[in-house]
Design a protein around this motif. Structure first.
Motif, PDB file in Angstrom:
ATOM      1  N   VAL A 153       0.834  -1.208   0.000  1.00 19.51           N
ATOM      2  CA  VAL A 153       0.000   0.000   0.000  1.00 19.51           C
ATOM      3  C   VAL A 153       0.867   1.257   0.000  1.00 19.51           C
ATOM      4  O   VAL A 153       0.558   2.251  -0.682  1.00 19.51           O
ATOM      5  CB  VAL A 153      -0.957  -0.003   1.211  1.00 19.51           C
ATOM      6  CG1 VAL A 153      -1.713   1.312   1.312  1.00 19.51           C
ATOM      7  CG2 VAL A 153      -1.938  -1.167   1.114  1.00 19.51           C
ATOM      8  N   ALA A 154       1.970   1.229   0.738  1.00 22.06           N
ATOM      9  CA  ALA A 154       2.876   2.375   0.790  1.00 22.06           C
ATOM     10  C   ALA A 154       3.471   2.656  -0.580  1.00 22.06           C
ATOM     11  O   ALA A 154       3.553   3.822  -1.018  1.00 22.06           O
ATOM     12  CB  ALA A 154       3.975   2.137   1.813  1.00 22.06           C
ATOM     13  N   LEU A 204       9.814   3.058   9.719  1.00 26.71           N
ATOM     14  CA  LEU A 204      10.153   2.817   8.323  1.00 26.71           C
ATOM     15  C   LEU A 204       8.924   2.509   7.478  1.00 26.71           C
ATOM     16  O   LEU A 204       8.951   2.660   6.255  1.00 26.71           O
ATOM     17  CB  LEU A 204      11.139   1.651   8.210  1.00 26.71           C
ATOM     18  CG  LEU A 204      12.544   1.854   8.781  1.00 26.71           C
ATOM     19  CD1 LEU A 204      13.381   0.598   8.575  1.00 26.71           C
ATOM     20  CD2 LEU A 204      13.222   3.064   8.153  1.00 26.71           C
ATOM     21  N   LEU A 205       7.845   2.066   8.117  1.00 28.50           N
ATOM     22  CA  LEU A 205       6.656   1.635   7.378  1.00 28.50           C
ATOM     23  C   LEU A 205       5.465   2.572   7.514  1.00 28.50           C
ATOM     24  O   LEU A 205       4.731   2.784   6.546  1.00 28.50           O
ATOM     25  CB  LEU A 205       6.242   0.234   7.844  1.00 28.50           C
ATOM     26  CG  LEU A 205       6.888  -0.944   7.130  1.00 28.50           C
ATOM     27  CD1 LEU A 205       6.477  -2.249   7.785  1.00 28.50           C
ATOM     28  CD2 LEU A 205       6.529  -0.954   5.661  1.00 28.50           C
ATOM     29  N   VAL A 206       5.264   3.118   8.712  1.00 30.05           N
ATOM     30  CA  VAL A 206       4.050   3.903   8.929  1.00 30.05           C
ATOM     31  C   VAL A 206       4.063   5.251   8.211  1.00 30.05           C
ATOM     32  O   VAL A 206       3.075   5.600   7.550  1.00 30.05           O
ATOM     33  CB  VAL A 206       3.761   4.054  10.438  1.00 30.05           C
ATOM     34  CG1 VAL A 206       2.588   4.992  10.675  1.00 30.05           C
ATOM     35  CG2 VAL A 206       3.471   2.692  11.049  1.00 30.05           C
ATOM     36  N   LEU A 223       1.162   6.493   5.713  1.00 26.47           N
ATOM     37  CA  LEU A 223       0.282   7.550   6.213  1.00 26.47           C
ATOM     38  C   LEU A 223       0.438   8.868   5.461  1.00 26.47           C
ATOM     39  O   LEU A 223      -0.537   9.600   5.294  1.00 26.47           O
ATOM     40  CB  LEU A 223       0.519   7.782   7.701  1.00 26.47           C
ATOM     41  CG  LEU A 223      -0.088   6.764   8.668  1.00 26.47           C
ATOM     42  CD1 LEU A 223       0.064   7.232  10.100  1.00 26.47           C
ATOM     43  CD2 LEU A 223      -1.574   6.530   8.360  1.00 26.47           C
ATOM     44  N   ASN A 224       1.651   9.186   5.005  1.00 27.99           N
ATOM     45  CA  ASN A 224       1.847  10.462   4.310  1.00 27.99           C
ATOM     46  C   ASN A 224       0.933  10.606   3.092  1.00 27.99           C
ATOM     47  O   ASN A 224       0.255  11.632   2.941  1.00 27.99           O
ATOM     48  CB  ASN A 224       3.313  10.639   3.900  1.00 27.99           C
ATOM     49  CG  ASN A 224       4.199  10.992   5.081  1.00 27.99           C
ATOM     50  OD1 ASN A 224       3.713  11.409   6.132  1.00 27.99           O
ATOM     51  ND2 ASN A 224       5.496  10.821   4.922  1.00 27.99           N
ATOM     52  N   TYR A 247      -2.180  13.424   3.138  1.00 26.20           N
ATOM     53  CA  TYR A 247      -2.211  14.505   2.149  1.00 26.20           C
ATOM     54  C   TYR A 247      -3.339  14.327   1.141  1.00 26.20           C
ATOM     55  O   TYR A 247      -3.904  15.316   0.654  1.00 26.20           O
ATOM     56  CB  TYR A 247      -0.859  14.608   1.434  1.00 26.20           C
ATOM     57  CG  TYR A 247       0.165  15.361   2.257  1.00 26.20           C
ATOM     58  CD1 TYR A 247       0.209  16.754   2.242  1.00 26.20           C
ATOM     59  CD2 TYR A 247       1.057  14.688   3.074  1.00 26.20           C
ATOM     60  CE1 TYR A 247       1.135  17.443   3.007  1.00 26.20           C
ATOM     61  CE2 TYR A 247       1.988  15.373   3.847  1.00 26.20           C
ATOM     62  CZ  TYR A 247       2.020  16.751   3.806  1.00 26.20           C
ATOM     63  OH  TYR A 247       2.927  17.432   4.569  1.00 26.20           O
ATOM     64  N   ALA A 248      -3.678  13.078   0.809  1.00 24.86           N
ATOM     65  CA  ALA A 248      -4.798  12.856  -0.119  1.00 24.86           C
ATOM     66  C   ALA A 248      -6.118  13.271   0.505  1.00 24.86           C
ATOM     67  O   ALA A 248      -6.992  13.847  -0.154  1.00 24.86           O
ATOM     68  CB  ALA A 248      -4.837  11.389  -0.536  1.00 24.86           C
ATOM     69  N   VAL A 249      -6.282  12.994   1.796  1.00 24.32           N
ATOM     70  CA  VAL A 249      -7.524  13.339   2.486  1.00 24.32           C
ATOM     71  C   VAL A 249      -7.621  14.847   2.719  1.00 24.32           C
ATOM     72  O   VAL A 249      -8.680  15.448   2.555  1.00 24.32           O
ATOM     73  CB  VAL A 249      -7.614  12.583   3.834  1.00 24.32           C
ATOM     74  CG1 VAL A 249      -8.753  13.116   4.688  1.00 24.32           C
ATOM     75  CG2 VAL A 249      -7.800  11.095   3.588  1.00 24.32           C
ATOM     76  N   ARG A 250      -6.492  15.475   3.095  1.00 26.92           N
ATOM     77  CA  ARG A 250      -6.506  16.884   3.489  1.00 26.92           C
ATOM     78  C   ARG A 250      -6.365  17.847   2.321  1.00 26.92           C
ATOM     79  O   ARG A 250      -6.640  19.040   2.476  1.00 26.92           O
ATOM     80  CB  ARG A 250      -5.366  17.140   4.483  1.00 26.92           C
ATOM     81  CG  ARG A 250      -5.475  16.398   5.792  1.00 26.92           C
ATOM     82  CD  ARG A 250      -6.635  16.890   6.626  1.00 26.92           C
ATOM     83  NE  ARG A 250      -6.584  18.326   6.844  1.00 26.92           N
ATOM     84  CZ  ARG A 250      -7.549  19.041   7.417  1.00 26.92           C
ATOM     85  NH1 ARG A 250      -8.651  18.431   7.810  1.00 26.92           N
ATOM     86  NH2 ARG A 250      -7.435  20.340   7.593  1.00 26.92           N
ATOM     87  N   THR A 251      -5.919  17.376   1.147  1.00 28.46           N
ATOM     88  CA  THR A 251      -5.662  18.274   0.024  1.00 28.46           C
ATOM     89  C   THR A 251      -6.758  18.125  -1.018  1.00 28.46           C
ATOM     90  O   THR A 251      -6.921  17.064  -1.627  1.00 28.46           O
ATOM     91  CB  THR A 251      -4.288  17.972  -0.609  1.00 28.46           C
ATOM     92  OG1 THR A 251      -3.290  18.037   0.413  1.00 28.46           O
ATOM     93  CG2 THR A 251      -3.960  18.997  -1.686  1.00 28.46           C
TER      94      THR A 251
END
Length: 317
Positions: free
Chosen positions: A39-40, A284-286, A290-291, A295-299
């Motif tokens: 997913v990352a 290293l994973l989160v 999450l980034n 950013y997809a949700v907030r932008t």
């Protein structure tokens, strides 16, 4: 292939333990680790693609976001494939040079990411405290120079770590690294030689990166909050602060696990090893997963572009 010298080894390779004490659960750990990694990778590639095709996103904040996406891809890919090899195929062995290369990439790009967060804080400071000059100060050239400076700083800070191990530490008590990847302190603590210089340098770099960067980011936000509190209406204040929320969330997700992992490694002698290892893998994973989500949700622009792509893909041909 080891030479023995007074009960110390000169290893040509190391043996990564994975998650010590939870070896029987390795196959089960592989499910969330592989899923999060997949997913990352998809999320960060999506962010890169959306910013590239959406011209309205060709702004400093989104260029920095693309830099974060590339860094997160490198960070996660430096550690997770080898970890999955341990989980799935018991591929614990890692050559000495490969171990030092992994150490360099993980610590270097964690340092670079911290530098990018600092540059993003500067971008938010200029955008809110001096909005009339934002486009003049944060030009494309300046943004690229800030990104290059963060990269060079990471290389200069971290480059000596594997070199000092290679040149100064040749004898080890064991080749077994009680970790899931070649973390600096996990390797140094195995050495038979005097490790004072390695320890001091590692602690100094940790101080420069974690402490100074976080203080500089905090100072930027103090000035931002002072400016926001001077705005006329509550609605205007909330909207202005809303432009910083994604950045603040990303900073917390990045810095808190690193700080906790460093403290536990140096002072948490009674903390079970698997807790430290899981926390070390957490940072290293989160952040890489999450980034893109934050950013997809907030932008609005990213969200709308993604919805447009999804709708276009769902339409019958």
């Amino acid at each position: 292939m080891f030479m023995y010298n007074n009960a110390c080894l000169v290893p040509t390779s190391f043996w990564l333990a994975g998650i010590p004490g939870l070896e029987s659960l390795h196959i089960w750990f592989s499910i969330p680790f592989s899923s999060i990694y997949l997913v990352a990778v998809l999320g960060n590639i999506t962010i890169l693609a959306v910013v590239k095709v959406e011209r309205s996103l060709h702004q400093p904040m989104y260029f920095f976001l693309c830099m974060l996406a590339v860094i997160d891809l490198i960070l996660s890919t430096s550690a997770v494939p080898k970890l999955l090899g341990i989980f799935w195929f018991s591929a614990h062995n890692i050559d000495l040079d490969a171990c030092l290369a992994q150490m360099f990439f993980i610590h270097c790009f964690a340092t670079v990411e911290s530098g990018i967060f600092l540059a993003m804080a500067f971008d938010r400071y200029v955008a809110i405290c001096d909005p009339l000059h934002h486009t003049l100060v944060l030009t494309h050239t300046v943004v690229s120079h800030l990104g290059l400076a963060a990269l060079l700083r990471g290389v200069l800070y971290i480059g000596p770590l594997p070199l000092m191990i290679r040149l100064r530490l040749s004898l080890y008590r064991t080749q077994v690294i009680a970790h899931s990847y070649c973390e600096h302190m996990a390797v140094v603590t195995l050495a038979c030689s005097n490790t004072t210089v390695n320890n001091l340098y590692g602690m100094g770099i940790g101080f420069l990166v974690l402490t100074l960067d976080s203080l500089a980011i905090t100072a930027s936000y103090v000035m931002i909050f002072k400016t926001v509190m001077g705005l006329a209406t509550l609605d205007t204040r909330l909207k202005t602060l809303g432009t910083c929320s994604s950045h603040i969330c990303a900073i917390l997700v990045f810095y808190i696990p690193i700080a906790l992992s460093s403290l536990i490694h140096r002072f948490g002698q009674h903390v079970p090893p698997h807790i430290h290892i899981l926390l070390a893998n957490f940072y290293l994973l989160v952040p890489p997963i999450l980034n893109p989500v934050v950013y997809a949700v907030r932008t609005k622009q990213i969200r709308e572009r993604l919805l447009h792509i999804l709708k276009a893909g769902a339409q019958p041909k």
